[in-house]
Write a protein that holds these residues in place. Structure first.
Motif, PDB file in Angstrom:
ATOM      1  N   LYS A 113       4.474   1.647  -4.681  1.00 50.75           N
ATOM      2  CA  LYS A 113       5.508   0.229  -5.086  1.00 50.75           C
ATOM      3  C   LYS A 113       4.536   0.214  -6.537  1.00 50.75           C
ATOM      4  O   LYS A 113       5.054   0.857  -7.527  1.00 50.75           O
ATOM      5  N   SER A 114       3.912  -0.136  -6.584  1.00 54.07           N
ATOM      6  CA  SER A 114       2.996  -0.947  -8.215  1.00 54.07           C
ATOM      7  C   SER A 114       2.765   1.039  -8.721  1.00 54.07           C
ATOM      8  O   SER A 114       2.726   0.868 -10.393  1.00 54.07           O
ATOM      9  N   THR A 115       1.992   1.602  -7.898  1.00 54.32           N
ATOM     10  CA  THR A 115       1.471   2.626  -8.560  1.00 54.32           C
ATOM     11  C   THR A 115       2.987   3.458  -9.310  1.00 54.32           C
ATOM     12  O   THR A 115       2.625   3.809 -10.717  1.00 54.32           O
TER      13      THR A 115
ATOM     14  N   GLY B 180       0.685  -1.147  -0.140  1.00 55.09           N
ATOM     15  CA  GLY B 180       0.030   0.021  -0.371  1.00 55.09           C
ATOM     16  C   GLY B 180       0.535   1.173   0.561  1.00 55.09           C
ATOM     17  O   GLY B 180       0.199   2.278   0.471  1.00 55.09           O
TER      18      GLY B 180
HETATM   19  N1  LIG Z   1      -6.657   2.813  -9.710  1.00 61.04           N
HETATM   20  C1  LIG Z   1      -6.747   3.617  -8.349  1.00 61.04           C
HETATM   21  N2  LIG Z   1      -7.831   3.906  -7.798  1.00 61.04           N
HETATM   22  C2  LIG Z   1      -7.906   4.231  -6.245  1.00 61.04           C
HETATM   23  N3  LIG Z   1      -7.049   4.256  -5.787  1.00 61.04           N
HETATM   24  C3  LIG Z   1      -5.729   3.503  -5.967  1.00 61.04           C
HETATM   25  C4  LIG Z   1      -5.406   2.975  -7.162  1.00 61.04           C
HETATM   26  N4  LIG Z   1      -3.927   2.610  -7.539  1.00 61.04           N
HETATM   27  C5  LIG Z   1      -4.088   2.724  -5.884  1.00 61.04           C
HETATM   28  N5  LIG Z   1      -4.658   3.239  -4.871  1.00 61.04           N
HETATM   29  C6  LIG Z   1      -4.252   3.101  -2.912  1.00 61.04           C
HETATM   30  O1  LIG Z   1      -2.910   3.417  -3.976  1.00 61.04           O
HETATM   31  C7  LIG Z   1      -2.023   2.791  -2.810  1.00 61.04           C
HETATM   32  C8  LIG Z   1      -0.875   2.642  -3.351  1.00 61.04           C
HETATM   33  O2  LIG Z   1      -1.345   1.240  -4.173  1.00 61.04           O
HETATM   34  P1  LIG Z   1      -0.248   0.445  -4.691  1.00 61.04           P
HETATM   35  O3  LIG Z   1       0.649   1.155  -5.347  1.00 61.04           O
HETATM   36  O4  LIG Z   1      -0.842  -0.087  -5.222  1.00 61.04           O
HETATM   37  O5  LIG Z   1       0.675  -0.541  -3.255  1.00 61.04           O
HETATM   38  P2  LIG Z   1       1.967  -1.546  -3.474  1.00 61.04           P
HETATM   39  O6  LIG Z   1       2.266  -1.458  -4.782  1.00 61.04           O
HETATM   40  O7  LIG Z   1       2.522  -0.728  -2.921  1.00 61.04           O
HETATM   41  O8  LIG Z   1       0.841  -2.292  -2.444  1.00 61.04           O
HETATM   42  C9  LIG Z   1      -3.604   2.140  -1.892  1.00 61.04           C
HETATM   43  O9  LIG Z   1      -3.293   3.113  -0.600  1.00 61.04           O
HETATM   44  C10 LIG Z   1      -4.285   2.092  -2.811  1.00 61.04           C
HETATM   45  O10 LIG Z   1      -5.267   2.048  -2.521  1.00 61.04           O
END
Ligand SMILES: Nc1ncnc2c1ncn2[C@@H]1O[C@H](COP(=O)(O)OP(=O)(O)O)[C@@H](O)[C@H]1O
Ligand SMILES: [Mg+2]
Lengths: 277, 369
Positions: B42-44, B39
């Motif tokens: 990273k993925s974002t 959360g």
């Molecule tokens: N498409 C989206 N819409 C709204 N919130 C998002 C979206 N994608 C990710 N988030 C939020 O962004 C945050 C980081 O997500 P993410 O990058 O997937 O984390 P990680 O990969 O580090 O676990 C999370 O709180 C997630 O809920």
């Protein structure tokens, strides 16, 4: 006490019997209609009804003489396939954007679309009739295609949306990274994956359009009248002729029944919503 | 060439800032790992680089080309997804050649690229199969193969191993490391698993709450974490944190009294703290020894001990209730509830100020706050 195996066996038998019972109950009217269509009008009226009688083709011959079956059948084919085709052209992109580019309003939009199905059609009959009259669409196949497309679109979008929802977004993103344009993404990746679900959507739309009677009776006279209108014309003021009505109904149902039977595997797979995985 | 430059990158989802202004440089041939709790974004961040998410503000350059708003396919990047994201209706071969087919590459060239990738990944005998007929590990390799055939400037991986079982994960980790050497490629790899980060990376980027906490080589992060978050995140078992108070400090040493009793003088640059400051004393399990009761002034009670064979992990409880983990040799036998004493290696211990910032070693460049 029954052993576990016996219990399980018993359950299979019970569920099986129940399924047969339901199937028979559903099938019986069709069977009775088919039977009656080969009776004379007098046999058809006998009480108690007979299961065994001297079959005759006279009803079918009468229908063939009185009305041009293939004219009506062709109209049915054109309007159901036409409306299904246009419906899919609209439903696929709509469902694509709703399933893969979801916003906060998507769910509401879907529900709103479906809610239009709750409106009694007769409530909008007059405005639609007037519109059709002004646009010269009364008693035209095009008019029916338009109205059927609009009637079935909410269900089609909803169904396609449900199938698309099952497809992981990642797969489309992978295609995007691989260089697919939105069109290629849909035609080369999305549609092939969802083909089971799309087939059953198409089938459902065909069946619904084929069987639609309210609008076809009210918006067509004879030129564009489909089979449902033909059937209705046999329950006319001259009195009810059960055998002839059964014969014409059999003729009206037959094509779609055969079509449905041929594609039932596709339908079952699609309706069980297990399209992917 | 593949030099990626990220400047003040921000991403807002539905009014919430998820990526909060990232600056990062990734050099050619580097294996960079983004690590952080789930959360943290990273993925974002990876998806922003890939072009799968729209950038809210900031810039991304690949070599001297700005790619911030470019379509994903034009960026010359390939991504391996956590779910593999194989095309279920295509054979392994088609999966791998899809991008090349779309790009209109000649049949013979496609053929040779696919078979080359299949050879590297040992997929030759599976080319005609559909993904459904493959094991998890094989699917993973197809997903990697799909990236390889494109010869992208940068490979992006989003937790590629997290769906595999433990044994396979270790094996694929080695294969990825080997692949990085063999292809001499630039790779960005996302994981929440700090072991993967430590074993694979040339450069680790520790993320937390949409910010970069620290960038450095695995050993730099292990030895010189800039703050308490990084210190706690890197290393297993985790570093123990004990409350303490500064008793004396100068440019070359800091003396602290732990709430749990002992007083230690650490070789750190104490000019940023003053007497009376509340600090956190950090020590890793491998930098502390267990000794018989009375050997040192730091007396504790043994809780559970875990025998892993080569090592024994002792969980101990200080008189004030604080707990810490200690690594002992494999043949260490302690009884539950036994009184023992602890001897930390002070040269390897850390101090963090009230904001969690590490107190630097003497002579180390001052950390940017
Ligand atoms: N498409 C989206 N819409 C709204 N919130 C998002 C979206 N994608 C990710 N988030 C939020 O962004 C945050 C980081 O997500 P993410 O990058 O997937 O984390 P990680 O990969 O580090 O676990 C999370 O709180 C997630 O809920
Ligand atoms: Mg993630």
């Amino acid at each position: 006490m029954l052993s576990l195996k016996q219990t399980r066996h018993l359950r299979t038998v019970l569920i099986g019997s129940l399924a047969w019972l339901v199937a028979l109950a559903i099938f019986f009217p069709i069977f009775w209609m088919l039977l009656t269509s080969f009776k004379t009008e007098i046999d058809a009226f006998t009480s108690p009804p007979q299961l065994f009688f001297a079959p005759t083709l006279e009803n079918y011959i009468h229908i063939d003489e009185r009305s041009d079956y293939f004219h009506y059948a062709w109209n049915s084919v054109v309007v159901s396939f036409g409306s299904t085709f246009i419906g899919m052209l609209l439903a696929v992109p709509a469902a694509y954007s709703m399933a893969f580019f979801e916003t906060k309003r998507t769910k509401n939009t879907l529900l709103w679309m479906l809610s239009t199905k709750m409106l009694p059609p007769v409530g909008v009959l007059v405005p639609i009739y007037l519109l059709f009259k002004d646009f010269g669409l009364l008693d035209t196949k095009l008019g029916l295609v338009i109205i059927y497309t609009l009637i079935n679109l909410p269900i089609m979008v909803w169904m396609v949306y449900t199938y698309f929802k099952e497809i992981p977004k990642d797969i489309l993103e992978a295609a995007r990274l691989d260089g697919a344009t939105p069109g290629q993404e849909i035609y080369r990746v999305l549609l092939p994956i969802a083909k089971g679900g799309l087939a059953s959507t198409i089938l459902l739309s065909l069946i619904l359009s084929w069987n639609e009677a309210f609008w076809s009776l009210n918006l067509t006279a004879s030129g564009a009248a489909p089979l449902t209108a033909l059937v209705a014309s046999y329950s006319s003021p001259e009195g009810l002729f059960w055998a002839k009505l059964s014969a014409v109904s059999t003729l009206a149902c037959a094509p779609i029944l055969i079509f449905g039977w041929l594609s039932q595997k596709q339908l079952v797979r699609g309706l069980s919503f297990g399209a992917v995985k | 060439m593949a030099n990626l430059t990220i400047r003040n990158l921000k991403k807002v989802f539905e009014g919430i800032e998820i990526i909060k202004g990232i600056d990062l440089d990734i050099k050619d041939h580097e294996f960079v790992v983004f690590v952080g709790p789930s959360g943290c974004g990273k993925s974002t961040l990876l998806r922003l680089i890939a072009g799968l998410e729209e950038v809210t503000s900031g810039h991304i350059h690949l070599d001297d080309k700005e790619i911030t708003d470019m379509a994903p396919a034009k960026r010359d990047l390939a991504m391996v997804f956590q779910t593999y994201a194989l095309y279920p209706h295509m054979s392994v071969k088609k999966n791998m050649s899809f991008a090349l087919d779309l790009a209109g590459v000649a049949k013979s060239e496609v053929e040779s690229k696919v078979s080359e990738a299949a050879r590297i990944l040992e997929l030759d005998h599976l080319l005609e199969r559909k993904p459904k007929a493959l094991s998890g590990g094989q699917r993973q390799r197809v997903a990697i193969g799909r990236a390889i055939v494109r010869q992208p400037k940068i490979f992006l991986f989003d937790e590629p191993l997290s769906n595999l079982d433990a044994a396979l994960r270790v094996q694929m980790r080695l294969e990825l490391a080997r692949l990085h050497q063999e292809l001499n490629a630039t790779m960005i790899y996302v994981t929440h698993d700090q072991v993967e980060a430590m074993t694979l990376a040339d450069k680790v980027v520790v993320l937390n709450g949409g910010n970069i906490e620290q960038v450095g080589s695995p050993l730099e992060l292990y030895r010189h974490p800039v703050n308490q978050f990084v210190a706690g995140f890197i290393g297993t078992p985790k570093m123990a944190f004990l409350n303490a108070q500064v008793k004396a400090s100068d440019a070359a040493s800091v003396t602290v009294a732990l709430d749990s009793g002992p007083v230690y003088t650490l070789p750190l640059d104490g000019r940023t703290v003053k007497v009376g400051d509340v600090v956190t004393f950090g020590v890793r399990p491998e930098h502390i020894q267990v000794a018989d009761a009375g050997v040192s002034e730091f007396s504790v009670k043994l809780d559970v001990t875990e025998h892993l064979g080569a090592d024994t992990y002792c969980y101990v409880k200080a008189p004030n209730g604080e707990t810490l983990t200690v690594r002992a040799s494999g043949d260490y036998m302690g009884r539950y509830g036994q009184e023992v004493s602890l001897v930390p290696e002070l040269a390897h211990c850390h101090l963090f100020d009230a904001e969690g910032r590490a107190i630097p070693k003497p002579g180390a460049p001052a950390q940017a706050a």
